[in-house]
Scaffold this motif. Structure first.
Motif, PDB file in Angstrom:
ATOM      1  N   VAL A 658       0.830  -1.237   0.000  1.00 32.29           N
ATOM      2  CA  VAL A 658       0.000   0.000   0.000  1.00 32.29           C
ATOM      3  C   VAL A 658       0.857   1.278   0.000  1.00 32.29           C
ATOM      4  O   VAL A 658       0.689   2.171  -0.865  1.00 32.29           O
ATOM      5  N   PRO A 659       1.810   1.460   0.887  1.00 30.76           N
ATOM      6  CA  PRO A 659       2.624   2.688   0.839  1.00 30.76           C
ATOM      7  C   PRO A 659       3.498   2.776  -0.412  1.00 30.76           C
ATOM      8  O   PRO A 659       3.756   3.871  -0.934  1.00 30.76           O
ATOM      9  N   LEU A 660       3.911   1.601  -0.894  1.00 28.04           N
ATOM     10  CA  LEU A 660       4.750   1.610  -2.096  1.00 28.04           C
ATOM     11  C   LEU A 660       3.947   2.088  -3.299  1.00 28.04           C
ATOM     12  O   LEU A 660       4.438   2.851  -4.152  1.00 28.04           O
ATOM     13  N   ARG A 661       2.723   1.542  -3.356  1.00 27.58           N
ATOM     14  CA  ARG A 661       1.897   1.970  -4.486  1.00 27.58           C
ATOM     15  C   ARG A 661       1.615   3.491  -4.422  1.00 27.58           C
ATOM     16  O   ARG A 661       1.591   4.202  -5.429  1.00 27.58           O
ATOM     17  N   GLY A 662       1.397   3.960  -3.187  1.00 31.37           N
ATOM     18  CA  GLY A 662       1.137   5.436  -3.046  1.00 31.37           C
ATOM     19  C   GLY A 662       2.344   6.261  -3.458  1.00 31.37           C
ATOM     20  O   GLY A 662       2.212   7.319  -4.141  1.00 31.37           O
ATOM     21  N   TYR A 663       3.521   5.773  -3.034  1.00 36.65           N
ATOM     22  CA  TYR A 663       4.755   6.484  -3.390  1.00 36.65           C
ATOM     23  C   TYR A 663       4.966   6.502  -4.906  1.00 36.65           C
ATOM     24  O   TYR A 663       5.294   7.538  -5.510  1.00 36.65           O
ATOM     25  N   LEU A 664       4.762   5.331  -5.532  1.00 41.37           N
ATOM     26  CA  LEU A 664       4.959   5.230  -6.984  1.00 41.37           C
ATOM     27  C   LEU A 664       3.937   6.103  -7.733  1.00 41.37           C
ATOM     28  O   LEU A 664       4.259   6.758  -8.735  1.00 41.37           O
ATOM     29  N   ALA A 665       2.696   6.071  -7.211  1.00 47.45           N
ATOM     30  CA  ALA A 665       1.647   6.848  -7.893  1.00 47.45           C
ATOM     31  C   ALA A 665       1.901   8.354  -7.799  1.00 47.45           C
ATOM     32  O   ALA A 665       1.565   9.127  -8.717  1.00 47.45           O
ATOM     33  N   GLN A 666       2.545   8.758  -6.742  1.00 52.69           N
ATOM     34  CA  GLN A 666       2.750  10.196  -6.557  1.00 52.69           C
ATOM     35  C   GLN A 666       4.032  10.702  -7.196  1.00 52.69           C
ATOM     36  O   GLN A 666       4.056  11.771  -7.811  1.00 52.69           O
ATOM     37  N   HIS A 667       5.087   9.926  -7.112  1.00 51.02           N
ATOM     38  CA  HIS A 667       6.382  10.442  -7.531  1.00 51.02           C
ATOM     39  C   HIS A 667       6.951   9.821  -8.803  1.00 51.02           C
ATOM     40  O   HIS A 667       7.805  10.428  -9.450  1.00 51.02           O
TER      41      HIS A 667
END
Length: 703
Positions: A658-667
């Motif tokens: 979950v945090p990885l996907r958020g990081y990838l989606a944002q940056h």
């Protein structure tokens, strides 16, 4: 005596006998093998064949009477040992070889009284020999041992007086029993062929009475039933009034010897003794001498219920014939064994029966201190050797019970009042003595009761194990010393004195420990209680420290006791003790299992084996089913656990992503997506470098 006569006596004769390993043929062969040639000839009997009669002046100083060499066929080859009385034995020879062997013999004896298959062979043998008689090197004699059953349906000599006996001269009027028609056919053939040239080939038919002696044959059922004592009354089949013509087997052999020596003129000879005994006389005498002393009349049909009686046996004991063996009496020289018959000579016949069949009683005494295991060992000896257990208390109870039964049975019978009165008086005496002695009997009564037990027919036939008695020297002396009426020269009665003594012993500590460890239920009310046992043991030790003990008594009779030490309680089955006892006593001396019992035992073992195999197969199937079920359960559990692990791993990966996907989606993904779109629009030759250059130029952090 001429030189020719001496030479004839010196030359041994070879005698062929069929089935030389069966009852009649065996004892005929055995008797002939032990006989000299010629003693029945009148001119030679006075000399008795002693060496001094063949004097040096005749040139035969060392000449001895010649004997008979016995050769013959055997029926059973299971025993590899050759008979001691035979010169040669043959088994299942073809007829050419059999004829060749008979041609080498001087005398051919065919016994057809035992096996029906020998009738046809006897007919062939006499015919084949007759055809070859012109080629004989020396004259031959053919003797057919047949049976009086070929006379069974003969009409009386005088219809008005059926008691007139048949004689040898009446043989042409004989009529056979329906089951013995083949016998009379071969009898006629033998007589006929002997009339052609008797100087070369003489033939004889011996109509033998029912044979007895040397272990028995026809009468064996009655001897065996009496000896075993398993039935209270020995059966007499039919009315019992029929007269049986009989002859002792050794007397029959003597008749044959006379026929061989003398070659008489008659071709047909009746071989019976002088007795006119009925079947009732014979069975009653056997039962009284060897068995319970009682008989009962039953129907002939019930004889077929007994597996030990054959059809031929039943036919034989049902015949009713009177004979007068005139030719044997007047013309033959026979030193009879039992001329008066089986009844008059029953003691001798019973002794032969016991010795021949090895039915010798085994008399054992087991002594020792209390609790050493005497009764247990005695029971095991009795079971192994089929002996009778003589225990003091049991014998006293048995005696009182017998007296009470005797009183009850004679109460309503006026003819037996005197017997019942005597039994009542004896019972009252015993009970009164027990009341006066606190339940114990005086030695005089105990010794008489035990003595009567040891002299009973079962103990005299099979033997006994005397358990823990006598206890003192005086008791042994009173019990075993011969009574005056026995008429024995020895100081002790041979019939009741034990032959083997086993003296069991153990330490006092061992015995006390054994008694202390007995269950309370076994100790309660017995002399093994804590209060009684030490006193009993002390009394035993005191009695056996004296100069005159029971063991000393047997030592004086040269009966050496076998001492056996009991030192371990682990051998609960007394295997070590029994091994020593069996080694000392030897093999059983009684009837082994019958063929029917062996078959039953084989069937039982077969069924037990099949049952065991079925149980083992069922057990294997059960174990395999259990293992399969366990494997299935383990597989299901493993699969369930695997699915659970996978689920947990997926949940963990999901939570971690979950945090990885958020990081990838944002940056990452916005710039990367724009780069990929740009790459697809321009389609450069090196898309990777293009995409790298694009990301470098459009990196938000750099801007």
């Amino acid at each position: 005596m001429t030189h020719e006569e001496i030479h004839r006596i010196q030359r041994s004769k070879q005698v062929f006998i069929n089935n030389v390993d069966t009852y009649a043929s065996k004892y005929i062969g055995k008797f002939l093998s032990e006989s000299f040639i010629g003693p029945s000839l009148e001119e030679l009997t006075d000399h008795d064949f002693e060496e001094e009669e063949l004097s040096p002046r005749d040139g035969h100083q060392n000449a001895k009477p010649a004997t008979y060499q016995i050769v013959g066929t055997i029926r059973d080859k299971s025993d590899s040992k050759k008979c001691t009385y035979t010169y040669e034995e043959y088994h299942k020879l073809d007829r050419n070889k059999l004829l060749k062997q008979m041609l080498e013999c001087d005398v051919i004896i065919y016994n057809i009284t035992e096996y029906a298959d020998q009738i046809e062979e006897a007919s062939w043998a006499v015919t084949a020999l007759h055809e070859k008689m012109n080629k004989f090197f020396s004259p031959k004699t053919f003797i057919l041992v047949s049976t009086v059953m070929t006379w069974a349906l003969s009409k009386p000599v005088d219809p008005e007086d059926p008691s007139i006996p048949f004689t040898d001269d009446d043989y042409r009027r004989r009529r056979p029993h329906p089951n013995f028609k083949q016998h009379i056919t071969v009898e006629k053939l033998v007589v006929k062929l002997g009339k052609t040239e008797r100087s070369q080939f003489s033939t004889y038919v011996l109509a033998s009475g029912l044979q007895y002696g040397m272990g028995e044959q026809v009468f064996h059922f009655f001897f065996r039933a009496s000896w075993l004592g398993e039935i209270p009354k020995v059966p007499i089949f039919g009315k019992g009034t029929n007269i049986l013509p009989t002859i002792h087997i050794n007397d029959l052999a003597r008749v044959i010897l006379n026929v061989i020596d003398q070659k008489p003129r008659p071709h047909y000879i009746v071989a019976v003794d002088d007795s006119k005994n009925t079947i009732e006389d014979i069975v009653q005498t056997i039962s009284f001498t060897l068995g319970p002393g009682k008989t009962e009349s039953v129907s002939v049909e019930k004889a077929f219920l007994h597996r030990n009686l054959t059809q031929a046996d039943i036919d034989s004991i049902s015949v009713d014939l009177r004979f007068e063996a005139l030719f044997i009496k007047e013309s033959l020289n026979i030193p009879w064994v039992c001329e008066a018959g089986i009844v008059e000579n029953i003691e001798r016949v019973v002794e032969e029966y016991r010795n021949t069949r090895g039915l010798l009683p085994i008399r054992i005494c087991v002594l020792g201190p209390p609790a050493v295991g005497k009764s247990t060992v005695a029971q095991k000896i009795c079971k192994h050797y089929k002996l009778h257990h003589v225990r003091l208390r049991d014998t006293i109870n048995e005696t009182t019970a017998h007296l009470e039964s005797l009183i009850r049975s004679t109460y309503a019978d006026e003819d037996s009042v005197e017997i019942g009165s005597g039994a009542q008086e004896q019972l009252d005496t015993l009970k009164e003595n027990m009341e006066q002695n606190g339940g114990r009997l005086d030695d005089q009564y105990v010794i008489q009761i035990i003595r009567d037990k040891l002299k009973s027919k079962p103990c005299q036939n099979q033997g006994f194990v005397l358990d823990g008695f006598p206890k003192t020297y005086d008791q042994a002396k009173e019990l075993f010393y011969a009574e005056e009426e026995e008429g024995e020269d020895m100081k002790t009665s041979k019939k009741i004195t034990p032959e083997i003594i086993f003296a069991l012993d153990a330490t006092d500590a061992f015995l006390k420990d054994r008694v202390l460890n007995l269950p309370e239920s076994e100790v309660e009310g017995t002399t093994y209680s804590y209060e009684c046992f030490p006193r009993r043991l002390a009394n035993y030790r005191d009695n056996n420290m004296e100069d005159e003990t029971v063991l000393n008594f047997f030592d004086e009779l040269d009966i050496q006791p076998e001492h056996i030490e009991i030192s371990s309680s682990d051998d609960v089955d007394y295997l070590v003790v029994m091994e020593k006892i069996v080694r000392r006593v030897g093999p059983p001396q009684n009837y082994g299992p019958t063929s029917e019992e062996l078959q039953e035992e084989g069937r039982r073992r077969g069924e037990a084996k099949l049952k065991k195999q079925a149980e083992e197969a069922a057990e294997r199937e059960r174990l395999e089913a259990e293992e399969a079920a366990q494997r299935e359960a383990r597989w299901e559990e493993w699969s369930r656990q695997l699915e659970e692990v996978k689920r947990q791993e997926n949940e963990l990966l999901e939570a971690q992503s979950v945090p990885l996907r958020g990081y990838l989606a944002q940056h990452v993904m916005p710039t990367l997506t724009a780069g990929l779109i740009e790459c697809c629009q321009n389609r450069p030759s090196d898309p990777i470098d293009f995409l790298a250059e694009y990301l470098f130029q459009n990196n938000p952090d750099v801007q």
